[in-house]
Motif scaffolding. Structure first.
Motif, mmCIF file in Angstrom:
data_model
loop_
_atom_site.group_PDB
_atom_site.id
_atom_site.type_symbol
_atom_site.label_atom_id
_atom_site.label_comp_id
_atom_site.label_asym_id
_atom_site.label_seq_id
_atom_site.Cartn_x
_atom_site.Cartn_y
_atom_site.Cartn_z
ATOM 1 N N ARG A 83 0.928 -1.266 0.000
ATOM 2 C CA ARG A 83 0.092 0.181 -0.162
ATOM 3 C C ARG A 83 0.979 1.277 -0.041
ATOM 4 N N ASN A 84 0.147 2.160 -0.383
ATOM 5 C CA ASN A 84 0.848 3.598 -0.298
ATOM 6 C C ASN A 84 0.678 4.526 0.721
ATOM 7 N N THR A 85 1.580 5.113 1.388
ATOM 8 C CA THR A 85 1.157 6.144 2.285
ATOM 9 C C THR A 85 0.552 7.255 1.724
ATOM 10 N N GLN A 86 -0.013 8.185 2.668
ATOM 11 C CA GLN A 86 -0.278 9.345 2.028
ATOM 12 C C GLN A 86 0.785 10.292 1.348
ATOM 13 N N PHE A 87 2.071 9.949 1.752
ATOM 14 C CA PHE A 87 3.246 10.630 1.323
ATOM 15 C C PHE A 87 3.649 9.855 -0.036
ATOM 16 N N SER B 257 -7.704 -1.451 -2.833
ATOM 17 C CA SER B 257 -7.069 -0.987 -1.878
ATOM 18 C C SER B 257 -5.571 -1.142 -1.540
#
Length: 177
Positions: free
Chosen positions: A77-81, A110
């Motif tokens: 998954r990717n973080t918000q950054f 997701s």
């Protein structure tokens, strides 16, 4: 890059298919169940991916369930950054399926799934599965129930993780005062 390939014969795949938790619970010695799975297997297509190819991209709209036939995958998954966080590395020694939520709805993915080395997957289109369920509601009900259970487990794990992170953050804030 996604490439269509020829599927293995049903007889070579039925045992593995019936072992995957989302499809388990049926009797491979019962002809009615085998016939039902033969009809389901006809709905699958097969695809191959090369090392590093994206199979699913987080945020994209999804409408397919994938079963890993050969090879290995990385789920992240990717973080918000924009940083990647590895969730799991899985290979064909496990009964791996992913993208199952697409059988329930066609929302955004997701997580991202990437091939580690060459791999092959079986693909079931969500629309084809809904049509299949009209003829085989027993299997459809079972699959939807299994997906619901799996989603419930994810939600429970997420709540536990959130609670743990909150408690750790609270302790850290208290300790720095």
């Amino acid at each position: 890059m996604r490439r269509p390939i020829t599927k293995s014969p049903f007889e070579d795949s039925v045992a593995r298919l019936m072992n995957i938790s989302v499809f388990s619970g049926f009797d491979p010695d019962k002809q009615e169940d085998v016939d039902m799975f033969r009809a389901l297997y006809e709905k699958f297509t097969a695809e191959a991916y090369d090392d590093g190819d994206l199979i699913i991209k987080e945020g994209d709209e999804g409408h397919e369930l994938f079963i890993l036939s050969k090879g290995a995958i990385k789920i992240f998954r990717n973080t918000q950054f924009g940083d990647e966080i590895a969730i799991a590395d899985l290979d064909d020694s496990f009964d791996v399926f992913f993208g199952e939520a697409a059988l329930v709805d066609q929302e955004q993915r997701s997580a991202t799934v990437r091939a580690i080395g060459p791999c092959e997957v079986l693909v079931l289109d969500g629309h084809d599965f809904v049509n299949f369920c009209q003829d085989y509601p027993r299997l459809g009900f079972y699959v939807y129930r299994q997906i619901t259970k799996r989603m419930q487990q994810v939600i429970k794990r997420s709540y536990k993780d959130i609670t743990t992170l909150y408690a750790a953050l609270f302790r850290e804030i208290e300790g720095s005062n």
